[in-house]
Enzyme design. Structure first.
Site, PDB file in Angstrom:
ATOM      1  N   ASP A  12      58.483  39.389  14.287  1.00 22.80           N
ATOM      2  CA  ASP A  12      59.021  38.036  14.079  1.00 22.80           C
ATOM      3  C   ASP A  12      58.349  37.158  15.134  1.00 22.80           C
ATOM      4  O   ASP A  12      58.958  36.775  16.120  1.00 22.80           O
ATOM      5  CB  ASP A  12      60.538  38.010  14.192  1.00 22.80           C
ATOM      6  CG  ASP A  12      61.061  38.599  15.491  1.00 22.80           C
ATOM      7  OD1 ASP A  12      60.357  39.419  16.130  1.00 22.80           O
ATOM      8  OD2 ASP A  12      62.183  38.245  15.903  1.00 22.80           O
TER       9      ASP A  12
ATOM     10  N   HIS B 116      59.256  43.052  26.400  1.00 20.80           N
ATOM     11  CA  HIS B 116      59.972  43.814  25.374  1.00 20.80           C
ATOM     12  C   HIS B 116      59.019  44.426  24.342  1.00 20.80           C
ATOM     13  O   HIS B 116      58.855  45.645  24.270  1.00 20.80           O
ATOM     14  CB  HIS B 116      60.970  42.917  24.637  1.00 20.80           C
ATOM     15  CG  HIS B 116      62.076  42.377  25.465  1.00 20.80           C
ATOM     16  ND1 HIS B 116      63.045  43.171  26.024  1.00 20.80           N
ATOM     17  CD2 HIS B 116      62.384  41.107  25.823  1.00 20.80           C
ATOM     18  CE1 HIS B 116      63.905  42.415  26.698  1.00 20.80           C
ATOM     19  NE2 HIS B 116      63.528  41.160  26.581  1.00 20.80           N
TER      20      HIS B 116
END
Length: 313
Positions: free
Chosen positions: A5, A240
């Site tokens: 995303d 991340h």
């Protein structure tokens, strides 16, 4: 293959995959989350073009969670990633268009083509992977390596006390994936929070004087400044999504243990990733959960791959 995303840490994950030796990025599936699916897909194409990887196709996956009929971007996503998902930095529109085949079909086709050689790294919601498994129930037994960024087992979540953002976007899909026969590796907040990038590193990119180095320095500096509004003690941003790519290519970067897991879909604890007590004694648990990481070695790899890539573009 990446399932993204594409916000800022996803952009760094793309750069890591493009810059890593001995691996071919065969395609990207766009997801919703940090931005709407179409914008995420276009961001991926822009990043790929910036990095000279115009041969990599981008497909659009599902546009909303499996249990919903639409997607509303959270205000915090715009705050952390910028209105355009990449820190407000303007990049030229990519010359390559988005592919017309659905991302879910591309994933199924790729699994059937590459089998155990295929590495899939989802760094957004699990919606696309769950949809692929529903469409091809044999997929979990065919694919070689699934390493996902999501979840939190030993630390609190980052959107609720229980839940990490990617899992929280579609807990039903995540639960379907983790309770299937698919073997996967979870790179959750337990390990990602140990890996920090600072403006000392982004200055090295800026000093290269290249388009890619400057653009990524601007994009990631926005991310670092956004993190400072939430936790000034970090003095940087958390890596991340790129960590998930790193571990997919080199599992020795983390320590881990194996566990059968479920994802809560209850209202109070929605998105919680936790051990499944109904399968606690079953042999051969299917999820490898990252617990600690060799952060110094990973940061060295990360900086080497990205800096060498930015030098060329």
């Amino acid at each position: 293959m990446l399932d993204l995303d594409t916000g800022i840490d996803d952009a760094m994950a793309i750069a890591y995959a493009v810059g890593a030796p001995d691996v071919d990025l065969i395609g990207i599936i766009g997801s919703y989350g940090n931005v709407v699916v179409e914008e995420g897909g276009k961001n991926s194409l822009k990043i790929l073009e910036l990095l000279g990887a115009t041969d990599v196709p981008v497909y659009l996956g599902e546009s909303h969670a499996s249990h919903a009929d639409h997607f509303d971007r959270l205000p915090i996503s715009a705050s952390i990633h910028g209105e355009n998902g990449i820190g407000g930095v303007t990049l030229p529109e990519a010359k390559r268009p988005l592919e017309t085949t659905s991302g879910v079909d591309f994933l199924i086709d790729a699994v059937n083509q590459y089998g155990k050689d295929l590495i899939l790294v989802p760094t957004g919601p699990m919606t696309n992977l769950a949809a692929a498994i529903e469409k091809d129930p044999e997929l979990p037994n065919k694919i070689g390596n699934v390493t996902f960024m999501g979840g939190a087992l030993t630390v609190p979540g980052n959107v609720t006390p229980y839940a990490e953002a990617n899992i929280h976007q579609d807990a039903e899909a995540a639960n379907a994936v983790l309770t299937s026969s698919l073997r996967s590796t979870m790179i959750g907040l337990d390990v990602t929070l140990r890996n920090i990038l600072t403006k000392k590193e982004t200055q090295q990119w800026r000093d290269l004087g290249t388009k890619a180095g400057t653009a990524f320095a601007d994009i990631v500096d926005y991310y670092i400044d956004a993190y400072a509004d939430f936790d000034a003690t970090l003095h940087g941003c958390v890596l991340h999504d790129p960590l998930a790519v790193g571990v997919a290519l080199d599992p020795s970067l983390i320590t881990s243990f194996d566990l059968n897991m479920i994802v809560s879909t209850d209202a109070e604890s929605y998105g919680r990733t936790i051990g499944d007590t109904t399968r606690i004694n079953e042999p051969n648990p299917n999820v490898t959960v990252g617990l600690t990481s060799d952060s110094a070695r990973y940061l060295k790899l990360f900086m080497t791959y990205l800096t060498d890539l930015f030098k060329q573009h």
